[in-house]
Scaffold this motif. Structure first.
Motif, PDB file in Angstrom:
ATOM      1  N   SER A   1       0.843  -1.325  -0.114  1.00 58.36           N
ATOM      2  CA  SER A   1      -0.058   0.046  -0.026  1.00 58.36           C
ATOM      3  C   SER A   1       0.830   1.349   0.132  1.00 58.36           C
ATOM      4  CB  SER A   1      -1.061  -0.024   1.097  1.00 58.36           C
ATOM      5  OG  SER A   1      -1.666  -0.993   1.167  1.00 58.36           O
TER       6      SER A   1
ATOM      7  N   LYS B   1     -10.220   1.838 -11.085  1.00 60.14           N
ATOM      8  CA  LYS B   1      -9.818   1.226 -10.119  1.00 60.14           C
ATOM      9  C   LYS B   1     -10.928  -0.031  -9.680  1.00 60.14           C
ATOM     10  CE  LYS B   1      -7.517   1.120  -5.728  1.00 60.14           C
ATOM     11  NZ  LYS B   1      -6.533   1.605  -4.917  1.00 60.14           N
TER      12      LYS B   1
ATOM     13  N   ASN C   1     -11.772  -0.421  -4.601  1.00 57.97           N
ATOM     14  CA  ASN C   1     -10.896   0.388  -3.719  1.00 57.97           C
ATOM     15  C   ASN C   1     -11.408   0.563  -2.143  1.00 57.97           C
ATOM     16  OD1 ASN C   1      -9.472   2.790  -2.799  1.00 57.97           O
ATOM     17  ND2 ASN C   1     -10.210   4.050  -4.306  1.00 57.97           N
TER      18      ASN C   1
ATOM     19  N   ALA D   1      -4.999  -2.698  -6.044  1.00 59.24           N
ATOM     20  CA  ALA D   1      -5.117  -2.155  -4.609  1.00 59.24           C
ATOM     21  C   ALA D   1      -4.226  -3.053  -3.621  1.00 59.24           C
ATOM     22  CB  ALA D   1      -6.587  -2.485  -4.111  1.00 59.24           C
TER      23      ALA D   1
ATOM     24  N   ALA E   1      -9.577  -7.202  -7.039  1.00 54.19           N
ATOM     25  CA  ALA E   1      -8.713  -5.786  -7.254  1.00 54.19           C
ATOM     26  C   ALA E   1      -7.310  -5.888  -7.860  1.00 54.19           C
ATOM     27  CB  ALA E   1      -8.854  -5.633  -5.766  1.00 54.19           C
TER      28      ALA E   1
END
Length: 487
Positions: free
Chosen positions: A13, A39, A42, A135, A149
């Motif tokens: 992250s 994206k 999220n 993500a 993701a």
């Protein structure tokens, strides 16, 4: 012809995924490409209201700006807004569907993926290129099952992946090689290159490591992006790193960093103002002497209000008011300033009511229908315009609303101002982004300086700097192969 799709995934992250996607979007736009950000999923408490009346992550709103597009629900079809350590509100195509814990959401992922693929299909049909942000990390092996993701999405649409790592954290080669090692063979094969982010120093000293990395993995390093100081980009979720030393600034502003603080990007314009010293105050810290305290938005207003009291910050705020200081509440902060917050249906947690701080004569009830609006109007206490956006379930009622914060162009009034002028509250996020409103609010707080700050202009300049960095430091020949339409 459908769009080219390129995905950016990160080793950790905050590795720089959002920033790199923003940079690539503007770089591609400069090359004449009709480009859109995406994206799939999220998790963030910073959100934006879209042109089509939904809610998406703020990072995708910034990426839309980089593409010179209005934000759309298709840019972030699944948004998770944590309201506890084990649960989150699940927002699909801009609107909440339920509060779920991790197990429930895992079961729901099949339906969430349908929404992801529906948005994907609309975007690839409408644009030349789609630049996708992953993500967290694709190497979270406990989350691989039903992943939507990262690699789960990349495998489904068969797109190439760039892997970005933050060298400022240390261990950059371990991050990159370790991430590859934890991927399946097919996932590893679709990683087409690496980007190293936030480098400062002599690149020649890094070169042996880059050569080793390419030889060890057989994959190219597209480039090394420098640590770009002074960028004005809205954060996806985490509070800003560090504190800017502006001890000589004329006005100190303090924001309690609540556990479920939402849309702390509201304060980006204050951080950028040369005469404002902005402090986020965390757990166990005392609220320092200041001219203005701002109670921010919250995803769990009653729980954060109880936490604020546990820190004895309610006592500190009362003392601040006795000494003539000013207090502003935004969204959940406005609700806290009233006499009570009621949640009879358990929308943000256990059903019940909480006593408010009692500085505005109003009460708030949380209701199922979330209010999502982009609004503009005039401040009621100054000759200045204001614009922003509403994201809230609370409906406030009470005599304090007869002395509003703003009159809106849609005929409604917003917020409240105490009769003594010391306490104000508003439901409008982003209100400091308007230079007129920013100046008026700072004058109310005691700053007489007439310095004009327009954070939207600063954000646009930062996007241009990012695109310049792509041009200067990345292998644009390879990028062109993946993103530019041939012929």
């Amino acid at each position: 012809m459908t769009a080219r799709v390129l995905m950016v995934q990160g080793c950790t992250s905050d590795a720089g995924k959002s920033t790199l996607v923003t940079a690539l979007c503007r770089w591609a736009l400069r090359r004449g490409v009709r480009v859109a950000p995406f994206k799939p999923q999220n998790m963030a408490l910073n959100s934006a209201v879209t042109v089509d009346g939904g809610e998406i992550g703020r990072a995708q709103a910034v990426q839309a700006q980089a593409c010179r597009l209005e934000p759309s629900i298709d840019f972030n079809p699944v948004l998770l807004k944590p309201n506890s350590d084990v649960g989150a509100q699940v927002i699909v195509h801009g609107h909440p569907v339920a509060n779920m814990d991790a197990r429930d959401y895992h079961e729901y992922k099949r339906r969430a993926f349908e929404a992801v693929m529906a948005s994907h299909q609309r975007l690839v049909n409408a644009y030349d290129a789609v630049i996708v942000e992953g993500a967290g990390s694709p190497a979270e092996i406990n989350l691989r099952d039903r992943d939507i993701a990262n690699m789960g999405y990349a495998e489904a649409v068969d797109c190439p992946v760039l892997l970005i790592a933050d060298i400022d954290r240390g261990g950059v080669f371990a991050h990159l090689v370790g991430t590859l090692a934890l991927l399946s063979p097919s996932e590893r094969a679709r990683v087409v290159g690496f980007v190293i982010n936030r480098f400062r120093g002599d690149l020649a000293l890094l070169q042996p490591g880059l050569d080793w990395l390419e030889q060890e993995t057989g994959k190219p390093v597209l480039g090394v992006l420098p640590y770009l100081h002074g960028l004005h980009l809205e954060a996806e979720d985490a509070l800003p790193r560090g504190h800017l030393d502006k001890s000589a600034a004329a006005l100190r502003v303090v924001v309690p960093a609540l556990p479920r603080i939402s849309n702390h990007t509201d304060f980006d314009a204050l951080r950028a103002h040369p005469d404002v010293d902005l402090h986020f105050v965390g757990p166990g810290e005392a609220i320092p002497a200041c001219g203005l305290i701002i109670l921010p938005g919250s995803k769990s207003t009653r729980a954060d209000l109880a936490w604020l009291r546990a820190q004895a910050w309610d006592v500190a705020i009362a003392r601040h008011l006795r000494y003539g200081g000013k207090v502003l509440g935004i969204c959940g902060g406005l609700q806290m300033l009233g006499h009570a917050v009621h949640d009879p249906q358990g929308i943000e947690g256990e059903p019940g009511s909480s006593e408010g701080l009692g500085w505005l004569a109003l009460e708030t009830t949380l209701e199922p229908q979330k209010q999502l609006r982009r609004v503009q109007g005039k401040l009621a206490f100054a000759d200045a315009g204001v614009q922003g956006y509403e994201i809230h379930c609370g409906v406030s009622r009470g005599e304090a609303l007869a002395n509003p914060f703003a009159q809106l162009d849609d005929g409604r009034s917003d917020g409240a101002l105490s009769m003594d002028g010391q306490v104000m509250g508003s439901y409008l996020h982003g209100l400091f982004d308007d230079p007129q409103a920013l100046s008026a609010l700072l004058r109310w707080a005691g700053l007489q300086d007439d310095v004009t700050v327009d954070v939207r202009v600063l954000r646009e300049s930062s996007i241009e700097r990012l695109a310049d960095a792509v041009e200067a430091h990345l292998n644009t020949h390879l990028l062109a192969q993946w993103l530019l339409v041939s012929g």
